[in-house]
Scaffold this motif. Structure first.
Motif, PDB file in Angstrom:
ATOM      1  N   UNK A 197      49.816  38.294  25.888  1.00 29.80           N
ATOM      2  CA  UNK A 197      48.632  37.960  25.089  1.00 29.80           C
ATOM      3  C   UNK A 197      48.767  36.556  24.514  1.00 29.80           C
ATOM      4  N   UNK A 198      49.967  36.234  24.014  1.00 24.87           N
ATOM      5  CA  UNK A 198      50.197  34.924  23.398  1.00 24.87           C
ATOM      6  C   UNK A 198      49.998  33.778  24.371  1.00 24.87           C
ATOM      7  N   UNK A 199      50.391  33.968  25.630  1.00 22.72           N
ATOM      8  CA  UNK A 199      50.224  32.905  26.636  1.00 22.72           C
ATOM      9  C   UNK A 199      48.751  32.584  26.851  1.00 22.72           C
ATOM     10  N   UNK A 200      47.949  33.625  26.960  1.00 18.64           N
ATOM     11  CA  UNK A 200      46.509  33.426  27.168  1.00 18.64           C
ATOM     12  C   UNK A 200      45.876  32.790  25.933  1.00 18.64           C
TER      13      UNK A 200
ATOM     14  N   UNK B  69      51.986  29.828  33.772  1.00 15.62           N
ATOM     15  CA  UNK B  69      50.723  29.230  34.218  1.00 15.62           C
ATOM     16  C   UNK B  69      50.360  29.685  35.627  1.00 15.62           C
ATOM     17  N   UNK B  70      51.355  29.879  36.499  1.00 10.48           N
ATOM     18  CA  UNK B  70      51.081  30.411  37.833  1.00 10.48           C
ATOM     19  C   UNK B  70      50.453  31.795  37.735  1.00 10.48           C
ATOM     20  N   UNK B  71      50.990  32.612  36.845  1.00  9.35           N
ATOM     21  CA  UNK B  71      50.454  33.958  36.649  1.00  9.35           C
ATOM     22  C   UNK B  71      49.024  33.918  36.127  1.00  9.35           C
ATOM     23  N   UNK B  72      48.801  33.127  35.092  1.00  7.98           N
ATOM     24  CA  UNK B  72      47.471  33.055  34.461  1.00  7.98           C
ATOM     25  C   UNK B  72      46.427  32.495  35.425  1.00  7.98           C
TER      26      UNK B  72
ATOM     27  N   UNK C 194      42.315  39.121  34.644  1.00 10.23           N
ATOM     28  CA  UNK C 194      43.460  39.968  34.272  1.00 10.23           C
ATOM     29  C   UNK C 194      44.627  39.081  33.841  1.00 10.23           C
ATOM     30  N   UNK C 195      44.287  37.946  33.211  1.00 10.18           N
ATOM     31  CA  UNK C 195      45.310  36.964  32.856  1.00 10.18           C
ATOM     32  C   UNK C 195      46.378  37.534  31.923  1.00 10.18           C
ATOM     33  N   UNK C 196      45.935  38.271  30.914  1.00  9.88           N
ATOM     34  CA  UNK C 196      46.877  38.806  29.934  1.00  9.88           C
ATOM     35  C   UNK C 196      47.819  39.809  30.584  1.00  9.88           C
ATOM     36  N   UNK C 197      47.268  40.675  31.409  1.00  9.42           N
ATOM     37  CA  UNK C 197      48.069  41.686  32.094  1.00  9.42           C
ATOM     38  C   UNK C 197      49.089  41.024  33.013  1.00  9.42           C
ATOM     39  N   UNK C 198      48.663  39.984  33.719  1.00 15.98           N
ATOM     40  CA  UNK C 198      49.566  39.280  34.628  1.00 15.98           C
ATOM     41  C   UNK C 198      50.691  38.583  33.866  1.00 15.98           C
ATOM     42  N   UNK C 199      50.340  37.924  32.754  1.00 15.51           N
ATOM     43  CA  UNK C 199      51.355  37.224  31.963  1.00 15.51           C
ATOM     44  C   UNK C 199      52.366  38.199  31.374  1.00 15.51           C
TER      45      UNK C 199
END
Length: 386
Positions: free
Chosen positions: A111-114, A312-315, A321-326
Motif C-alpha cells: 500500500x505504501x509503495x502505491x 516500480x516494475x511491479x506497480x 492491481x498495483x497494491x496487490x502486486x507490490x
C-alpha cells in the motif's frame, strides 16, 4: 520534505527493526525461554510466514478502503502484536503473536509503495518509494545494532517493547500527516487476485525470489564469514553490520534515482548484474582482513539498490492491481530470504568455508539479472511495440 513520506519511512524503520533485530538477539531469547537456538529460530520463520500470508490476503480484503485507513489498520496490528510479543508469558502466545506481527509487513509496503508514487510528480515515483524504504535502511544502520545491544545487555523484551511503540508513533504520523486519498474503485478482490492469473506476474515473483536470494545467501552468514574467513574479532561484527546498513542506505537512494533515470527494468538488470560481480569479489577476497570493511559497505549498497526498481516494475505492470502486486513483491522478497539462507547453507554443510555461500549468491543474482532481462524483452518492450 513531504511529511506523508516521513510517516511511511517511520513504518519502514519499525518493520525493519522487528524483522532484523531478531537475528541479533536470538541467543538471548533462547536463553530467556530456556530453549535451544534452532527452536528459537522458529520465531524468524514464523515472521517470514506471516509476511507471505499477510501480504496478499490483507491487501485483497482491504482494497475497498482508503489507503490511509488501511495503513492505520496495519500499524495498529503491528503495534498491538509486537507489544503482546514483548510481554508474552508463554511459548504459544509468543509464537502466535510473532506470526501475526508479520502479517502487516508486506501489505504496508504494498500500500505504501502505491501511496508514495501518488504523492509525487510523474517521473519521481521510484525516488518516493526509495524514501519509504529509507526507513528500513536506517533500521539496519542504527536501529538493529541498538536493539541488539539493548536486548543483549538488558532484555529482549525491552527491545520489542520499543519496536511496538515505534508502530504507535507511525500510526499517529499517518493519522496526522497522510492526506486522505480515495480508495481504488476498481480494486475489488477478484481483480486483485486475478493479477496472479497472468504469466508475467509469476515471472516477477521469480525475478524477486531468486534474484534477491543472492543478497541473503551472503548476509545470512556474514558473521561467520568475517570472523572465520576474514579473521576479524567477534566484537568487530557490529561494525560490519553498521557498514552494511550504511551501504544499504545509499544503495536505496541510488536505486531510486537509477530507476527514474533509465527505467525500472534496466535498473534491475544492472543491479542484479553488479550484485553477482560483487559477490564474486567477496568470494575471492574474503580472506583479506582489510577488505572486509569496504566490501561490507559496497556489497550492502549494490545489493539494496534493487529495491525501488523491483517495486516500480511491479506497480507499472499491474494496472488496477498495483497494491496487490507490490505487496506480493514483499512476500516474494521473504521467499528470497528463506531460499538464499537455505541454499547458502548447503556448501557449509558439505564442509566448505563460509565464503562459499557467496557463490550461491552469485548464481542467484545472475539468474535474477537474466529473468529481469527476459521481463524487459517479453513484457516491457512488447508493450512498447504494440
Amino acid at each position: 520534505m513531504n511529511k506523508a513520506l516521513i510517516a511511511l519511512a517511520l513504518g519502514g524503520l519499525a518493520i525493519g527493526m522487528t524483522e532484523f533485530t531478531m537475528m541479533g538477539i536470538l541467543p538471548d531469547i533462547a536463553k530467556d525461554l530456556r530453549i535451544d537456538i534452532p527452536t528459537a529460530s522458529n520465531l524468524i520463520a514464523l515472521y517470514a510466514l506471516g509476511v507471505v500470508v499477510g501480504a496478499p490476503t490483507l491487501v485483497a480484503f482491504t482494497s475497498q478502503y482508503s489507503p490511509q485507513r488501511v495503513l492505520l489498520f496495519l500499524m495498529l496490528l503491528f503495534f498491538v502484536f509486537n507489544g503482546i510479543f514483548a510481554i508474552a508469558p508463554n511459548k504459544i502466545l509468543l509464537l502466535t503473536s510473532r506470526f501475526i506481527a508479520g502479517l502487516p509487513h508486506g501489505a504496508f509496503f504494498g500500500v505504501g509503495s502505491v501511496v508514495a508514487a501518488r504523492l509525487v510528480k510523474p517521473g519521481k515515483e521510484a525516488q518516493a518509494i526509495s524514501m519509504m524504504f529509507t526507513g528500513m535502511t536506517i533500521a539496519n544502520l542504527a536501529g538493529v545494532p541498538l536493539g541488539t545491544y539493548v536486548g543483549h545487555h538488558y532484555s529482549w523484551r525491552i527491545t520489542y517493547g520499543v519496536i511496538s511503540l515505534l508502530g504507535l508513533v507511525t500510526f499517529l504520523a499517518i493519522y496526522f500527516w497522510m492526506p486522505k486519498m480515495e480508495a481504488n474503485q476498481d480494486g475489488n478482490i477478484r481483480k486483485q487476485i486475478g493479477y496472479f492469473g497472468r504469466w508475467d506476474a509469476w515471472l516477477m515473483v521469480a525475478v524477486i525470489a531468486i534474484g534477491t536470494g543472492g543478497l541473503f545467501a551472503w548476509i545470512s552468514y556474514i558473521a561467520p564469514l568475517v570472523t572465520f574467513v576474514s579473521k576479524l574479532d567477534a566484537d568487530r561484527v557490529p561494525i560490519i553490520m553498521v557498514l552494511i546498513g550504511l551501504g544499504m542506505f545509499f544503495g536505496n537512494i541510488v536505486g531510486g534515482k537509477l530507476s527514474d533515470t533509465i527505467s525500472p527494468s534496466k535498473a534491475a538488470i544492472l543491479s542484479f548484474s553488479a550484485m553477482s560481480i560483487c559477490l564474486v569479489v567477496v568470494f575471492f577476497t574474503a580472506h583479506i582482513t582489510a577488505l572486509a570493511y569496504p566490501m561490507a559497505f559496497i556489497t550492502g549498497m549494490i545489493s539494496f539498490s534493487i529495491g525501488s526498481p523491483l517495486q516500480m516494475m511491479l506497480i507499472n505492470n499491474a494496472k488496477g492491481a498495483e497494491t496487490f502486486a507490490a505487496a506480493g513483491g514483499q512476500a516474494s522478497f521473504n521467499i528470497g530470504n528463506t531460499l538464499g539462507a537455505y541454499l547458502g547453507a548447503i556448501p557449509i554443510s558439505l564442509g566448505y568455508a563460509y565464503n562459499y555461500p557467496s557463490l550461491i549468491g552469485v548464481v542467484m543474482a545472475a539468474t535474477g539479472a537474466v529473468l529481469a532481462y527476459t521481463f524487459w524483452v517479453k513484457v516491457v518492450r512488447a508493450k512498447m511495440n504494440v
